[in-house]
Motif scaffolding. Structure first.
Motif, mmCIF file in Angstrom:
data_model
loop_
_atom_site.group_PDB
_atom_site.id
_atom_site.type_symbol
_atom_site.label_atom_id
_atom_site.label_comp_id
_atom_site.label_asym_id
_atom_site.label_seq_id
_atom_site.Cartn_x
_atom_site.Cartn_y
_atom_site.Cartn_z
ATOM 1 N N LYS A 13 2.332 -0.450 -12.162
ATOM 2 C CA LYS A 13 2.963 -0.731 -13.459
ATOM 3 C C LYS A 13 2.011 -1.507 -14.361
ATOM 4 O O LYS A 13 1.922 -1.248 -15.558
ATOM 5 C CB LYS A 13 4.257 -1.512 -13.266
ATOM 6 N N GLN A 14 1.303 -2.460 -13.770
ATOM 7 C CA GLN A 14 0.344 -3.249 -14.538
ATOM 8 C C GLN A 14 -0.772 -2.360 -15.086
ATOM 9 O O GLN A 14 -1.164 -2.498 -16.245
ATOM 10 C CB GLN A 14 -0.235 -4.345 -13.656
ATOM 11 N N LEU A 15 -1.272 -1.437 -14.263
ATOM 12 C CA LEU A 15 -2.314 -0.521 -14.718
ATOM 13 C C LEU A 15 -1.797 0.384 -15.835
ATOM 14 O O LEU A 15 -2.515 0.669 -16.795
ATOM 15 C CB LEU A 15 -2.836 0.330 -13.561
ATOM 16 N N PHE A 16 -0.550 0.828 -15.734
ATOM 17 C CA PHE A 16 0.036 1.647 -16.779
ATOM 18 C C PHE A 16 0.108 0.876 -18.092
ATOM 19 O O PHE A 16 -0.253 1.399 -19.153
ATOM 20 C CB PHE A 16 1.441 2.116 -16.375
ATOM 21 N N PHE A 45 -8.569 -4.425 -15.640
ATOM 22 C CA PHE A 45 -8.637 -3.100 -15.042
ATOM 23 C C PHE A 45 -9.339 -3.172 -13.684
ATOM 24 O O PHE A 45 -8.851 -2.643 -12.690
ATOM 25 C CB PHE A 45 -9.411 -2.118 -15.933
ATOM 26 N N LYS A 46 -10.492 -3.832 -13.670
ATOM 27 C CA LYS A 46 -11.270 -3.930 -12.451
ATOM 28 C C LYS A 46 -10.493 -4.664 -11.360
ATOM 29 O O LYS A 46 -10.453 -4.213 -10.210
ATOM 30 C CB LYS A 46 -12.584 -4.660 -12.728
ATOM 31 N N ARG A 89 -3.352 0.622 -19.586
ATOM 32 C CA ARG A 89 -3.776 1.871 -20.217
ATOM 33 C C ARG A 89 -3.048 2.084 -21.540
ATOM 34 O O ARG A 89 -3.630 2.580 -22.512
ATOM 35 C CB ARG A 89 -3.522 3.050 -19.283
ATOM 36 N N LEU A 90 -1.782 1.696 -21.588
ATOM 37 C CA LEU A 90 -1.004 1.818 -22.817
ATOM 38 C C LEU A 90 -1.573 0.906 -23.907
ATOM 39 O O LEU A 90 -1.699 1.321 -25.062
ATOM 40 C CB LEU A 90 0.459 1.480 -22.544
ATOM 41 N N CYS A 91 -1.923 -0.310 -23.537
ATOM 42 C CA CYS A 91 -2.526 -1.233 -24.498
ATOM 43 C C CYS A 91 -3.847 -0.693 -25.021
ATOM 44 O O CYS A 91 -4.142 -0.796 -26.212
ATOM 45 C CB CYS A 91 -2.747 -2.601 -23.868
ATOM 46 N N ARG A 92 -4.647 -0.114 -24.137
ATOM 47 C CA ARG A 92 -5.935 0.437 -24.555
ATOM 48 C C ARG A 92 -5.734 1.633 -25.489
ATOM 49 O O ARG A 92 -6.431 1.767 -26.492
ATOM 50 C CB ARG A 92 -6.752 0.850 -23.333
ATOM 51 N N ALA A 93 -4.764 2.486 -25.179
ATOM 52 C CA ALA A 93 -4.531 3.688 -25.984
ATOM 53 C C ALA A 93 -3.994 3.345 -27.366
ATOM 54 O O ALA A 93 -4.293 4.041 -28.338
ATOM 55 C CB ALA A 93 -3.561 4.614 -25.269
ATOM 56 N N THR A 94 -3.195 2.286 -27.466
ATOM 57 C CA THR A 94 -2.615 1.908 -28.754
ATOM 58 C C THR A 94 -3.459 0.863 -29.481
ATOM 59 O O THR A 94 -3.028 0.294 -30.476
ATOM 60 C CB THR A 94 -1.187 1.376 -28.575
ATOM 61 N N LYS A 95 -4.639 0.598 -28.942
ATOM 62 C CA LYS A 95 -5.605 -0.327 -29.539
ATOM 63 C C LYS A 95 -5.062 -1.743 -29.698
ATOM 64 O O LYS A 95 -5.368 -2.443 -30.664
ATOM 65 C CB LYS A 95 -6.114 0.214 -30.875
ATOM 66 N N GLN A 96 -4.255 -2.161 -28.735
ATOM 67 C CA GLN A 96 -3.792 -3.542 -28.704
ATOM 68 C C GLN A 96 -4.820 -4.369 -27.952
ATOM 69 O O GLN A 96 -5.658 -3.834 -27.230
ATOM 70 C CB GLN A 96 -2.439 -3.635 -28.001
#
Length: 63
Positions: free
Chosen positions: A26-29, A46-47, A32-39
């Motif tokens: 869930k944390q990884l999701f 990630f690492k 990824r959502l934050c990265r995709a929406t440029k937050q």
């Protein structure tokens, strides 16, 4: 902040292990959502999350 140690998770029960795996996924999701929406987010998370997930899956398969 250092990478998580595997000794911390070797004592977990199977249900705790599964719950921890689910929370890391869930944390990884969310990351990824934050990265995709440029937050804003901390990229080192990630690492750490992937490393932790790998440790958890390795312990789960050995049980």
């Amino acid at each position: 902040m250092s990478l998580p140690k595997i000794a911390e998770i070797q004592t977990l029960t199977n249900t705790d292990l599964e719950n921890e795996i689910l929370s890391i996924k869930k944390q990884l999701f969310k990351l990824r959502l934050c990265r995709a929406t440029k937050q804003s987010f901390k990229s080192h998370q990630f690492k750490h999350a992937k490393h932790r997930l790998g440790q958890l899956l390795m312990i789960q398969k050995s049980n």
